[in-house]
Motif scaffolding. Sequence first.
Motif, PDB file in Angstrom:
ATOM      1  N   ALA A  17     -28.676  16.162  66.655  1.00  0.00           N
ATOM      2  CA  ALA A  17     -29.652  17.506  66.909  1.00  0.00           C
ATOM      3  C   ALA A  17     -29.102  17.074  69.074  1.00  0.00           C
ATOM      4  O   ALA A  17     -28.810  18.571  69.408  1.00  0.00           O
ATOM      5  N   GLU A  18     -28.795  15.885  69.277  1.00  0.00           N
ATOM      6  CA  GLU A  18     -27.981  15.840  70.369  1.00  0.00           C
ATOM      7  C   GLU A  18     -26.917  16.866  71.128  1.00  0.00           C
ATOM      8  O   GLU A  18     -26.863  17.439  71.516  1.00  0.00           O
ATOM      9  N   LEU A  19     -26.241  16.536  69.675  1.00  0.00           N
ATOM     10  CA  LEU A  19     -24.843  17.894  69.942  1.00  0.00           C
ATOM     11  C   LEU A  19     -25.329  19.240  69.693  1.00  0.00           C
ATOM     12  O   LEU A  19     -24.561  20.273  70.355  1.00  0.00           O
ATOM     13  N   SER A  20     -26.048  20.182  68.081  1.00  0.00           N
ATOM     14  CA  SER A  20     -27.059  21.147  68.517  1.00  0.00           C
ATOM     15  C   SER A  20     -27.223  21.612  69.877  1.00  0.00           C
ATOM     16  O   SER A  20     -26.440  22.720  69.717  1.00  0.00           O
ATOM     17  N   THR A  21     -27.675  21.016  70.367  1.00  0.00           N
ATOM     18  CA  THR A  21     -28.368  21.459  71.450  1.00  0.00           C
ATOM     19  C   THR A  21     -27.274  21.658  72.897  1.00  0.00           C
ATOM     20  O   THR A  21     -27.331  22.201  72.918  1.00  0.00           O
ATOM     21  N   LEU A  22     -26.583  20.337  73.135  1.00  0.00           N
ATOM     22  CA  LEU A  22     -24.989  20.543  73.722  1.00  0.00           C
ATOM     23  C   LEU A  22     -24.519  21.512  73.465  1.00  0.00           C
ATOM     24  O   LEU A  22     -24.233  22.263  74.146  1.00  0.00           O
ATOM     25  N   LYS A  28     -24.420  28.936  75.816  1.00  0.00           N
ATOM     26  CA  LYS A  28     -24.791  30.190  77.197  1.00  0.00           C
ATOM     27  C   LYS A  28     -24.394  31.104  78.154  1.00  0.00           C
ATOM     28  O   LYS A  28     -23.375  29.905  78.988  1.00  0.00           O
ATOM     29  N   PHE A  29     -24.790  31.996  78.103  1.00  0.00           N
ATOM     30  CA  PHE A  29     -23.962  33.056  78.713  1.00  0.00           C
ATOM     31  C   PHE A  29     -24.354  32.986  80.071  1.00  0.00           C
ATOM     32  O   PHE A  29     -26.178  32.849  80.381  1.00  0.00           O
ATOM     33  N   LEU A 128      -7.956  19.238  68.115  1.00  0.00           N
ATOM     34  CA  LEU A 128      -9.374  19.660  66.658  1.00  0.00           C
ATOM     35  C   LEU A 128     -10.145  19.377  66.509  1.00  0.00           C
ATOM     36  O   LEU A 128     -11.176  20.149  66.507  1.00  0.00           O
ATOM     37  N   GLU A 129     -10.464  18.598  66.321  1.00  0.00           N
ATOM     38  CA  GLU A 129     -11.505  17.565  66.318  1.00  0.00           C
ATOM     39  C   GLU A 129     -13.160  18.163  67.426  1.00  0.00           C
ATOM     40  O   GLU A 129     -13.869  18.103  66.330  1.00  0.00           O
ATOM     41  N   VAL A 130     -12.239  18.388  68.126  1.00  0.00           N
ATOM     42  CA  VAL A 130     -13.832  18.546  69.238  1.00  0.00           C
ATOM     43  C   VAL A 130     -14.707  19.616  69.031  1.00  0.00           C
ATOM     44  O   VAL A 130     -15.273  20.112  69.675  1.00  0.00           O
ATOM     45  N   GLN A 131     -13.149  20.810  68.513  1.00  0.00           N
ATOM     46  CA  GLN A 131     -13.746  22.415  68.482  1.00  0.00           C
ATOM     47  C   GLN A 131     -14.344  22.123  66.852  1.00  0.00           C
ATOM     48  O   GLN A 131     -15.375  23.343  66.616  1.00  0.00           O
ATOM     49  N   ILE A 132     -15.026  21.268  66.274  1.00  0.00           N
ATOM     50  CA  ILE A 132     -14.699  21.168  64.660  1.00  0.00           C
ATOM     51  C   ILE A 132     -16.593  21.743  64.827  1.00  0.00           C
ATOM     52  O   ILE A 132     -17.602  22.575  64.619  1.00  0.00           O
ATOM     53  N   PRO A 133     -17.516  20.843  66.105  1.00  0.00           N
ATOM     54  CA  PRO A 133     -18.996  21.413  66.259  1.00  0.00           C
ATOM     55  C   PRO A 133     -19.481  22.388  66.628  1.00  0.00           C
ATOM     56  O   PRO A 133     -20.351  23.180  66.109  1.00  0.00           O
ATOM     57  N   VAL A 137     -21.763  25.131  64.728  1.00  0.00           N
ATOM     58  CA  VAL A 137     -22.758  25.178  65.154  1.00  0.00           C
ATOM     59  C   VAL A 137     -22.978  26.911  65.083  1.00  0.00           C
ATOM     60  O   VAL A 137     -24.057  27.669  64.815  1.00  0.00           O
ATOM     61  N   LEU A 138     -22.362  27.795  65.606  1.00  0.00           N
ATOM     62  CA  LEU A 138     -21.951  28.875  65.922  1.00  0.00           C
ATOM     63  C   LEU A 138     -21.761  29.689  64.930  1.00  0.00           C
ATOM     64  O   LEU A 138     -21.547  31.001  64.829  1.00  0.00           O
ATOM     65  N   GLN A 139     -20.970  29.940  64.024  1.00  0.00           N
ATOM     66  CA  GLN A 139     -20.976  29.880  61.997  1.00  0.00           C
ATOM     67  C   GLN A 139     -20.621  29.385  61.602  1.00  0.00           C
ATOM     68  O   GLN A 139     -19.775  28.312  61.027  1.00  0.00           O
ATOM     69  N   PRO A 140     -21.877  28.775  60.917  1.00  0.00           N
ATOM     70  CA  PRO A 140     -21.902  28.423  59.988  1.00  0.00           C
ATOM     71  C   PRO A 140     -21.332  28.489  58.621  1.00  0.00           C
ATOM     72  O   PRO A 140     -21.279  29.815  58.101  1.00  0.00           O
ATOM     73  N   GLY A 141     -21.112  27.968  57.729  1.00  0.00           N
ATOM     74  CA  GLY A 141     -20.218  28.377  56.731  1.00  0.00           C
ATOM     75  C   GLY A 141     -18.168  28.655  56.925  1.00  0.00           C
ATOM     76  O   GLY A 141     -18.057  29.260  55.771  1.00  0.00           O
TER      77      GLY A 141
END
Length: 270
Positions: A17-22, A28-29, A128-133, A137-141
């Motif tokens: 939950a914390e990760l998704s929120t961050l 955000k724009f 590479l790993e830090v791009q995955i979350p 969140v932004l493009q599920p699937g």
Amino acid sequence: MLRMPAVSGRFYPSNPAELSTLVRECAKFDDEPTAPARVKACLVPHAGYVFSGRVAGAVYARIAFPRKILILGVRHYPHGEKAAILSSGAWRTPLGDALIDEPLAEALREACPLLREDSVAHSSEHSLEVQIPFLQVLQPGFTFVPIALGTVRFEDLITVGEAIGHVMAAAGDEILLLTTSDLNHYENDATTRVKDHKAIDRILAMNARELYDTCRNEAISMCGLGPTVAMLTALQKLGNTRAELVRYATSGDVSGDYSAVVGYAGMIFL
């Protein structure tokens, strides 16, 4: 294979939950929102989210993501192949598992014999790993292919980039070439900004050779020089000529310590 997270809880939160929120906060724009653009490639940093997350997020906020993504990063550690790909399985983060795109990986391996199947080079690599979350969140699937480059031989980087360009040009589906690099490391802020903008100017000019030579001649410690040279080569093959700097910062902008900083640039390529 299932690649387990290596930097969860350090570079980004381990709590889902914390990760998704961050991630959503970083993406955000700051100004009036702009309609997401379809881009061929982007360049984002890969430090801990507290330092570079807002630079990466500013780029991701500008992109209309396709389903297929090729993540081109650097191999920071000395172990593993110099051009390492993983062709099957998934990568796990606190947000779940991200699937590797097996057909795209196979096409890349066929186009570029320099790419070798290698889990060792990827096992501890954070670029590479830090791009995955962000993508989860932004493009599920989405599906993706990870490539980690340890080589800095210009000829090898051109070979990899030309193969990527060939595969992207021939693909029936849209593919985003997501490239990751930090810029100059651990000099004072003023020096870093001067060096970084020399590299940024060469990237904006879409000139792989000049970027490579400038970083070498000016002692610019851009850790993702190899991936960026390969990306620019691929884009040249695809006929892309327009690049845009979305955001620039240094770690001093967050920490307040300007004595030894790392530079971060976020860019899109249209």
